[in-house]
Design a protein around this motif. Structure first.
Motif, PDB file in Angstrom:
ATOM      1  N   ALA A  73       0.838  -1.208   0.000  1.00  0.00           N
ATOM      2  CA  ALA A  73       0.000   0.000   0.000  1.00  0.00           C
ATOM      3  C   ALA A  73       0.867   1.250   0.000  1.00  0.00           C
ATOM      4  N   ASP A  74       1.898   1.271   0.846  1.00  0.00           N
ATOM      5  CA  ASP A  74       2.792   2.441   0.920  1.00  0.00           C
ATOM      6  C   ASP A  74       3.493   2.693  -0.412  1.00  0.00           C
ATOM      7  N   GLU A  75       3.815   1.633  -1.128  1.00  0.00           N
ATOM      8  CA  GLU A  75       4.551   1.746  -2.395  1.00  0.00           C
ATOM      9  C   GLU A  75       3.624   2.002  -3.581  1.00  0.00           C
ATOM     10  N   GLY A  76       2.302   1.985  -3.336  1.00  0.00           N
ATOM     11  CA  GLY A  76       1.333   2.298  -4.378  1.00  0.00           C
ATOM     12  C   GLY A  76       1.076   1.162  -5.359  1.00  0.00           C
ATOM     13  N   ILE A  77       1.304  -0.074  -4.937  1.00  0.00           N
ATOM     14  CA  ILE A  77       1.101  -1.217  -5.841  1.00  0.00           C
ATOM     15  C   ILE A  77      -0.019  -2.147  -5.369  1.00  0.00           C
ATOM     16  N   ALA A  78      -0.702  -1.763  -4.297  1.00  0.00           N
ATOM     17  CA  ALA A  78      -1.736  -2.655  -3.741  1.00  0.00           C
ATOM     18  C   ALA A  78      -2.848  -2.910  -4.751  1.00  0.00           C
ATOM     19  N   GLU A  79      -3.249  -1.875  -5.461  1.00  0.00           N
ATOM     20  CA  GLU A  79      -4.369  -2.020  -6.392  1.00  0.00           C
ATOM     21  C   GLU A  79      -3.923  -2.580  -7.738  1.00  0.00           C
TER      22      GLU A  79
END
Ligand code: 5GP
Ligand code: ZN
Length: 114
Positions: A73-79
């Protein structure tokens, strides 16, 4: 485990780009990234391979995955999506014998893995 490179990173004896730490788990960027995001999540305690886990490690392994979820989530890859991999022993590509979860993302992932 004085010779283990990941134990040395955990003790701060070898530098690494840390992205997450708690009392049981730490995570740092892979030195030779295989994707735009490639982070290794490890237990602070030395465990050589998945084969060396015992019942008492169940919570610890869950914490590795909870850390991975948070970092994704912090790295922006969760979605967009990410892959978690733990290689066990040489035939699967394990080269560092301290359990580590690879968190890979930021590009499309092929399947099956090589
Ligand atoms: P394995 O092949 O054992 O599943 O993964 C080991 C990973 O550790 C590899 O992706 C490799 O690039 C990474 N690695 C090995 N030595 C170091 C190091 O000193 N620092 C960091 N940050 N990564 C390392
Ligand atoms: Zn170790």
């Amino acid at each position: 485990m004085s010779e283990c490179i990941f134990c040395k990173i955990a003790k701060g004896e070898i530098p690494a780009e840390m992205v997450y730490e708690n009392d049981q788990v730490l995570a740092f960027r892979d030195l030779n990234p295989q994707a735009p995001v490639h982070i290794l999540v490890i237990p602070r305690r030395h465990i050589a391979t998945l084969n060396d886990l015992d019942e008492g490690d169940a919570d610890l392994m869950g914490r590795l995955y909870l850390a991975a979820k948070r970092i994704a989530a912090d790295e922006g890859i969760a979605e967009s999506g990410y892959r978690t991999v733990i290689n066990c022993n040489a035939g699967a590509g394990q080269t560092v014998f301290h359990v580590h979860l690879h968190l890979l993302g930021g590009r499309p992932m092929g399947w099956p893995p090589g």
